[in-house]
Design a protein around this motif. Structure first.
Motif, PDB file in Angstrom:
ATOM      1  N   ARG A  57       0.756  -1.119  -0.090  1.00 47.16           N
ATOM      2  CA  ARG A  57       0.017  -0.026   0.042  1.00 47.16           C
ATOM      3  C   ARG A  57       0.860   1.245   0.015  1.00 47.16           C
ATOM      4  O   ARG A  57       0.419   2.421   0.335  1.00 47.16           O
ATOM      5  CB  ARG A  57      -0.942  -0.114   1.264  1.00 47.16           C
ATOM      6  N   GLU A  58       2.022   1.231  -0.477  1.00 45.83           N
ATOM      7  CA  GLU A  58       2.895   2.376  -0.239  1.00 45.83           C
ATOM      8  C   GLU A  58       2.589   3.446  -0.944  1.00 45.83           C
ATOM      9  O   GLU A  58       2.741   4.648  -0.542  1.00 45.83           O
ATOM     10  CB  GLU A  58       4.332   1.900  -0.971  1.00 45.83           C
ATOM     11  N   HIS A  59       2.009   3.561  -2.031  1.00 47.91           N
ATOM     12  CA  HIS A  59       1.257   4.509  -2.719  1.00 47.91           C
ATOM     13  C   HIS A  59      -0.344   4.854  -2.678  1.00 47.91           C
ATOM     14  O   HIS A  59      -0.767   5.361  -3.797  1.00 47.91           O
ATOM     15  CB  HIS A  59       1.790   4.543  -4.138  1.00 47.91           C
ATOM     16  N   TRP A 171      -2.382  18.529  -3.131  1.00 50.62           N
ATOM     17  CA  TRP A 171      -2.934  17.549  -3.893  1.00 50.62           C
ATOM     18  C   TRP A 171      -2.043  17.821  -5.392  1.00 50.62           C
ATOM     19  O   TRP A 171      -1.947  18.999  -5.931  1.00 50.62           O
ATOM     20  CB  TRP A 171      -4.332  17.757  -4.575  1.00 50.62           C
ATOM     21  N   GLY A 172      -1.344  16.830  -6.057  1.00 51.03           N
ATOM     22  CA  GLY A 172      -0.491  17.143  -7.221  1.00 51.03           C
ATOM     23  C   GLY A 172      -0.869  17.185  -8.423  1.00 51.03           C
ATOM     24  O   GLY A 172      -0.070  17.586  -9.420  1.00 51.03           O
ATOM     25  N   GLY A 173      -2.095  17.034  -8.630  1.00 48.20           N
ATOM     26  CA  GLY A 173      -2.640  17.165 -10.000  1.00 48.20           C
ATOM     27  C   GLY A 173      -2.372  15.911 -10.783  1.00 48.20           C
ATOM     28  O   GLY A 173      -1.540  14.821 -10.337  1.00 48.20           O
ATOM     29  N   PRO A 174      -2.798  15.822 -12.105  1.00 49.10           N
ATOM     30  CA  PRO A 174      -2.550  14.850 -13.126  1.00 49.10           C
ATOM     31  C   PRO A 174      -0.869  14.482 -13.214  1.00 49.10           C
ATOM     32  O   PRO A 174      -0.271  15.626 -13.046  1.00 49.10           O
ATOM     33  CB  PRO A 174      -3.304  15.053 -14.385  1.00 49.10           C
ATOM     34  N   PRO A 175      -0.662  13.115 -13.425  1.00 51.39           N
ATOM     35  CA  PRO A 175      -1.471  12.021 -13.724  1.00 51.39           C
ATOM     36  C   PRO A 175      -1.849  11.457 -12.132  1.00 51.39           C
ATOM     37  O   PRO A 175      -1.126  11.752 -11.271  1.00 51.39           O
ATOM     38  CB  PRO A 175      -0.734  10.972 -14.146  1.00 51.39           C
ATOM     39  N   VAL A 176      -3.035  10.990 -12.013  1.00 51.27           N
ATOM     40  CA  VAL A 176      -3.554  10.437 -10.617  1.00 51.27           C
ATOM     41  C   VAL A 176      -3.952   8.764 -10.745  1.00 51.27           C
ATOM     42  O   VAL A 176      -4.842   8.635 -11.581  1.00 51.27           O
ATOM     43  CB  VAL A 176      -4.683  11.174 -10.053  1.00 51.27           C
ATOM     44  N   ALA A 177      -3.198   8.289  -9.880  1.00 54.29           N
ATOM     45  CA  ALA A 177      -3.189   6.658 -10.290  1.00 54.29           C
ATOM     46  C   ALA A 177      -4.580   6.175  -9.529  1.00 54.29           C
ATOM     47  O   ALA A 177      -5.115   7.017  -8.686  1.00 54.29           O
ATOM     48  CB  ALA A 177      -2.286   5.967  -9.512  1.00 54.29           C
TER      49      ALA A 177
END
Length: 233
Positions: A57-59, A171-177
């Protein structure tokens, strides 16, 4: 409006050890909730560790940033992590990047940041909870926390924990896994009336999930990551 207190929750095979690690790393007192919590305040979210497996679950949606005062502090912080059960992670950093990527004793990644720059100035040692998410999710959390955006550029967004500053949530924006099928960590709002908060967040764009047995509300943010709402003690 209800008082919103943010808690960062992570599953851990040994919750007490995880809490002790983070208490030592942040130079903060632990001991909350049976020694499985590092209590927060008006400028910093609470860190809580609950029984469960972090494996694979690291990411899972977000990670933490620890800010250091100078280069000596950065080196001392990394040494402390390695002495207390953490380890280095190889994520393919560029040669010019000065931050250090580490894993805590449960395997969750986090970054130790050097001083410099203005974005995290005044944030404190627990400088940032940096999350996966599009701009819509940043706007959703801005409404959820009743905090204005302090960053809104190129799809990236951020809020501060308190009006006078404190830990940033970004929140980093795209791309989002895509979020995992089972969450091993999540953001949790602690409020006086979880049922009323559930309806407010659904109206703001949250998705519904079945509540857990103790009455804690489970929802998803606009990107599908799990969040929870629990009652203030």
């Amino acid at each position: 409006m209800d008082t919103h207190r943010l808690t960062v929750v992570q599953c851990a095979l040994d919750p007490a050890r995880a809490a002790a690690f983070w208490s030592g790393l942040l130079a903060l007192p632990g001991g909350g909730r049976g020694a499985t919590e590092v209590p927060g305040d008006e400028r910093r979210p609470t860190l809580r560790f609950v029984p469960g497996s972090p494996a694979g679950r690291e990411h899972d949606g977000f990670h933490l940033h620890v800010l250091t005062a100078d280069e000596d502090d950065l080196r001392a912080t990394v040494d402390l992590v390695l002495r207390t059960g953490g380890r280095h992670l190889d994520v393919g950093r560029r040669p010019d990047e000065r931050h250090v990527v580490l894993a805590d004793p449960e395997g969750y990644p986090f970054c130790v940041l050097p001083p410099g720059g203005t974005f995290l100035a005044g944030s404190g040692r627990l400088a940032e909870v940096t999350c996966d998410g599009h701009r819509a999710t940043g706007l959703f959390w801005s409404a959820a926390l009743d905090r204005p955006l302090v960053w809104d550029r190129d799809g990236e967004t951020a809020v501060e924990t308190a009006p006078e500053g404190g830990t940033k949530i970004s929140w980093g924006g795209p791309p989002v896994a895509a979020p995992p099928a089972t969450a091993a960590k999540w953001l949790e709002l602690v409020v006086d009336d979880p049922a009323a908060e559930r309806e407010r967040l659904l109206a703001a764009g949250a998705g519904a999930l079945p509540d857990v047995a103790d009455g804690t509300v489970r929802l998803t943010d606009p990107d599908g990551f799990v969040l929870r709402v629990s009652r203030a003690p």
